[in-house]
Design a protein around this motif. Sequence first.
Motif, PDB file in Angstrom:
ATOM      1  N   TYR A 302      -7.132  38.594 -29.634  1.00  0.00           N
ATOM      2  CA  TYR A 302      -8.343  37.870 -30.012  1.00  0.00           C
ATOM      3  C   TYR A 302      -9.236  37.712 -28.787  1.00  0.00           C
ATOM      4  O   TYR A 302      -8.741  37.643 -27.655  1.00  0.00           O
ATOM      5  N   PRO A 303     -10.559  37.649 -28.997  1.00  0.00           N
ATOM      6  CA  PRO A 303     -11.470  37.544 -27.852  1.00  0.00           C
ATOM      7  C   PRO A 303     -11.234  36.342 -26.958  1.00  0.00           C
ATOM      8  O   PRO A 303     -11.553  36.374 -25.776  1.00  0.00           O
ATOM      9  N   THR A 304     -10.668  35.266 -27.528  1.00  0.00           N
ATOM     10  CA  THR A 304     -10.447  34.061 -26.723  1.00  0.00           C
ATOM     11  C   THR A 304      -9.008  33.952 -26.203  1.00  0.00           C
ATOM     12  O   THR A 304      -8.629  32.913 -25.666  1.00  0.00           O
ATOM     13  N   ASP A 305      -8.200  34.996 -26.366  1.00  0.00           N
ATOM     14  CA  ASP A 305      -6.854  35.011 -25.781  1.00  0.00           C
ATOM     15  C   ASP A 305      -6.947  35.049 -24.254  1.00  0.00           C
ATOM     16  O   ASP A 305      -7.896  35.613 -23.686  1.00  0.00           O
ATOM     17  N   ASP A 306      -5.938  34.492 -23.591  1.00  0.00           N
ATOM     18  CA  ASP A 306      -5.883  34.572 -22.136  1.00  0.00           C
ATOM     19  C   ASP A 306      -5.645  36.016 -21.686  1.00  0.00           C
ATOM     20  O   ASP A 306      -5.086  36.837 -22.422  1.00  0.00           O
ATOM     21  N   TYR A 307      -6.059  36.299 -20.471  1.00  0.00           N
ATOM     22  CA  TYR A 307      -5.755  37.576 -19.831  1.00  0.00           C
ATOM     23  C   TYR A 307      -4.464  37.405 -19.039  1.00  0.00           C
ATOM     24  O   TYR A 307      -4.382  36.537 -18.150  1.00  0.00           O
ATOM     25  N   ASN A 308      -3.460  38.208 -19.358  1.00  0.00           N
ATOM     26  CA  ASN A 308      -2.156  38.091 -18.707  1.00  0.00           C
ATOM     27  C   ASN A 308      -1.781  39.395 -18.016  1.00  0.00           C
ATOM     28  O   ASN A 308      -1.894  40.477 -18.603  1.00  0.00           O
ATOM     29  N   LEU A 309      -1.359  39.257 -16.784  1.00  0.00           N
ATOM     30  CA  LEU A 309      -0.954  40.408 -15.971  1.00  0.00           C
ATOM     31  C   LEU A 309       0.546  40.337 -15.727  1.00  0.00           C
ATOM     32  O   LEU A 309       1.053  39.326 -15.221  1.00  0.00           O
ATOM     33  N   LEU A 310       1.261  41.379 -16.103  1.00  0.00           N
ATOM     34  CA  LEU A 310       2.711  41.460 -15.899  1.00  0.00           C
ATOM     35  C   LEU A 310       2.990  42.298 -14.662  1.00  0.00           C
ATOM     36  O   LEU A 310       2.522  43.429 -14.549  1.00  0.00           O
ATOM     37  N   ILE A 311       3.730  41.743 -13.723  1.00  0.00           N
ATOM     38  CA  ILE A 311       4.165  42.476 -12.531  1.00  0.00           C
ATOM     39  C   ILE A 311       5.667  42.681 -12.664  1.00  0.00           C
ATOM     40  O   ILE A 311       6.419  41.720 -12.862  1.00  0.00           O
ATOM     41  N   MET A 312       6.089  43.930 -12.588  1.00  0.00           N
ATOM     42  CA  MET A 312       7.496  44.210 -12.863  1.00  0.00           C
ATOM     43  C   MET A 312       7.999  45.418 -12.086  1.00  0.00           C
ATOM     44  O   MET A 312       7.238  46.280 -11.658  1.00  0.00           O
ATOM     45  N   GLY A 313       9.304  45.447 -11.906  1.00  0.00           N
ATOM     46  CA  GLY A 313       9.987  46.566 -11.277  1.00  0.00           C
ATOM     47  C   GLY A 313      11.456  46.508 -11.661  1.00  0.00           C
ATOM     48  O   GLY A 313      11.958  45.460 -12.051  1.00  0.00           O
ATOM     49  N   ALA A 314      12.141  47.630 -11.570  1.00  0.00           N
ATOM     50  CA  ALA A 314      13.565  47.693 -11.915  1.00  0.00           C
ATOM     51  C   ALA A 314      14.351  48.198 -10.714  1.00  0.00           C
ATOM     52  O   ALA A 314      13.996  49.223 -10.123  1.00  0.00           O
TER      53      ALA A 314
END
Length: 335
Positions: A302-314
């Motif tokens: 949705y346009p009003t959803d937060d912007y979320n950034l996932l930082i990951m590694g294995a």
Amino acid sequence: MLHFSKQLITNSAFHKRQWDELTMNRKHFLNKEKELVGNAVTKPQPWFALDTTIAAVMRDNAGQVIMGDLMPLAKSVNIGRTLHGYRYTADGASTVQRHMSGQKPQPMDHGGYDFRAVPVPIFTNGIGRSWREWNILANEDFDAWAQDAETATYHIRENMAGYLLDGDSSIQVDGYSAYGLRNSPYTQQVDLTGIDLTTATSAEWETFLAVTFGGVADANLVSQPMNLYVSPEIARSLDLPYSDNYDSGTRMQRLQGNRRIGQIKVDYALTGNEFIAFVPNQRYLRPIVGMPVGSQMMPRQYPTDDYNLLIMGAMGFEIVADGTGKSAVFYGSVA
């Protein structure tokens, strides 16, 4: 390596595939943004800043010297592998004979093999900003977003460094546990009950390296120079002059001439009367990288959803030992 670089993407099929998947994620995010708000972020594109920040943090030892030295020894595997293992000789054919005829040995036999493995867990962290704040950043710059990513990446690196030291007892895959340098069953334990390296004299250091540490190294058939990682408390003792004659140099300078020692380094994760030593060679130990640390945007609904950034590694960690359990990795502490 535990971060993306142009060299790795060019020379490693695993890293190239993982980079392509990361790029696909970002394209998907941008496409979803076009559907939601009619345009994607183009001023400026944040990816370059994020990738640069993550690479810089992962390259910075930040007091975690052991992790920095293990990075170049890493082995890349497919992210679909939750376990990585190696086969070793459990027992071998012993049909060597001495004779003049040159005929084949009797009876003919073959070696027996067994298997060891380590889990390859995924490390994740993330940051988020509200949709309105994202638009403010888009109109100005993404410095705040990059700073958030820097902090989140540092916490992942710190967690990975801890994993390399102690593993994680809660992680088990098909009966295989996640061990680290200090507690792996294939780490050779050096008992320091009889000596305190934080206060040892130069003569006591020489005896320790020649007899105690040298004896354990010989018992494991290790003849190559090792990196010796010590606590800050031990390092301060090694900063003292080797003898009353200050022209003799420091203890650290003199002891690095010992045939057992390649380099002596300080790691701030070690404390008190504690050290780690190993031959810095992929044959003996290696991080197992299923995915270099990178950033992925989570698509919004949705346009009003937060912007979320996932930082990951294995990353997993493997110590290679022979069939009798001998290895080139050592941990010194009071038993």
